[in-house]
Design an enzyme around this catalytic site. Structure first.
Site, PDB file in Angstrom:
ATOM      1  N   ASP A  40       0.839  -1.189   0.000  1.00  0.00           N
ATOM      2  CA  ASP A  40       0.000   0.000   0.000  1.00  0.00           C
ATOM      3  C   ASP A  40       0.883   1.251   0.000  1.00  0.00           C
ATOM      4  O   ASP A  40       2.033   1.202   0.457  1.00  0.00           O
ATOM      5  CB  ASP A  40      -0.903   0.021   1.229  1.00  0.00           C
ATOM      6  N   TYR A  68       6.170  -8.869   8.572  1.00  0.00           N
ATOM      7  CA  TYR A  68       5.787  -7.463   8.673  1.00  0.00           C
ATOM      8  C   TYR A  68       5.988  -6.965  10.103  1.00  0.00           C
ATOM      9  O   TYR A  68       5.850  -7.726  11.072  1.00  0.00           O
ATOM     10  CB  TYR A  68       4.308  -7.270   8.317  1.00  0.00           C
ATOM     11  N   ASP A  82      -6.975   1.433   7.583  1.00  0.00           N
ATOM     12  CA  ASP A  82      -5.656   1.999   7.849  1.00  0.00           C
ATOM     13  C   ASP A  82      -5.784   3.496   8.098  1.00  0.00           C
ATOM     14  O   ASP A  82      -6.883   4.061   8.073  1.00  0.00           O
ATOM     15  CB  ASP A  82      -4.664   1.686   6.728  1.00  0.00           C
ATOM     16  N   ARG A 173      -3.961  -5.186   7.262  1.00  0.00           N
ATOM     17  CA  ARG A 173      -5.040  -4.243   7.608  1.00  0.00           C
ATOM     18  C   ARG A 173      -6.239  -4.980   8.192  1.00  0.00           C
ATOM     19  O   ARG A 173      -6.848  -4.525   9.160  1.00  0.00           O
ATOM     20  CB  ARG A 173      -5.474  -3.458   6.363  1.00  0.00           C
TER      21      ARG A 173
END
Length: 294
Positions: A40, A68, A82, A173
């Site tokens: 993103d 992550y 987000d 997310r």
């Protein structure tokens, strides 16, 4: 000879993955450039870029495990899940670290995850984010994903820093959103770094500014990585000249039963040691799935 390899770029926040690919295409003057796994715009970290014939390997690099580092903000939900979205719900309920850590267990292992509306997944021929931008929300089917590791790396209420190791296709997310629902306060993803994608790590990645400078000075090939890194998790098969000729013409060759192979794919190398093809196991034979060199 046209470039044939991979780039490990440390993507900054702001540009899309497509923006990076387009800039690499312009700066390197290589026509075929793609990426192996979208980040993103707000996300940073490992973006694997495939150059030249390596674009044919993107699906293999894309399918590797991901790691992550996610910063989750509790108490606020957004429509995009987000920090870039519109606030849809807020809560001032107190939240303790122990409650968050206690909720993490439900998200480890094989889980079912509903993707966010703001995602590139297609449903009935339409990308979900296009429907979302048009004001439509549709039912999304849950998809199986695997979270191999999930732990809290920091707690600064109302923020938690999570380290997540997961299968390809996992939406961090959605994980943040679902975790917020599980603890009763709501939550959204405030920041995200992809720390690793298969063998590619953020520690080894080239900063985007540095790579742009390398393109300007025409030294960018110094950062080109071997294309077989896209299949680093699969075993290696060294071919004889006769076997390479068979594979080139689509013929099957026998599997060396003296070796044990994990999985059904292998990296094949010609007698010169060049990454030559991807093989797919068919019983006691190897079938060429993709020949990479003429």
């Amino acid at each position: 000879m046209e470039a044939f390899g991979l780039l490990n770029i440390d993507k900054p926040a702001g540009p899309t993955s497509h923006d990076i690919v387009a800039a690499v295409r312009r700066g390197t003057r290589v026509k075929k450039v793609g990426h192996a796994g979208t980040l993103d715009p707000m996300a940073t970290g490992v973006l694997v870029v495939c150059v030249g014939a390596a674009t044919r390997l993107s699906q293999y690099a894309m399918g590797s495990r991901k790691t992550y580092v996610a910063r989750v903000r509790f108490g606020i939900e957004t429509d995009t899940y987000d920090a870039g979205g519109t606030v849809t719900a807020q809560s001032d309920a107190p939240l303790e670290r122990e409650a968050v850590e206690g909720a993490l267990g439900a998200f480890r292992g094989e889980i079912e995850q509903v993707p966010p509306m703001y995602s590139a997944i297609k449903q009935d021929g339409h990308k979900l984010y296009d429907l979302a931008r048009a004001g439509h929300e549709v039912e999304r089917s849950a998809r199986p994903v695997t979270v191999y590791r999930l732990e809290m790396a920091g707690w600064e209420p109302p923020f938690a820093t999570l380290r997540v190791e997961c299968s390809a296709g996992t939406y961090i997310r959605s994980l943040a959103y679902d975790l917020g629902r599980a603890v009763g306060t709501g939550a959204h993803l405030a920041a995200l770094e992809r720390a690793a994608s298969g063998p590619f790590t953020v520690e080894d990645a080239v900063a985007w500014d540095d790579f742009q400078a390398a393109m300007a000075s025409d030294t960018w090939r110094d950062y080109l990585l071997p294309p077989d890194m896209a299949l680093a998790e699969h075993p290696r098969v060294d071919l004889t000249a006769a076997e390479a000729e068979d594979i080139r013409h689509g013929r099957l060759i026998p599997v060396d039963e003296a070796r044990e192979f994990a999985g059904d794919l292998a990296r094949a190398y010609d007698p010169a040691g060049r990454f030559f093809a991807i093989l797919e196991r068919r019983g006691i034979r190897w079938k060429p799935r993709k020949v990479l060199l003429p």
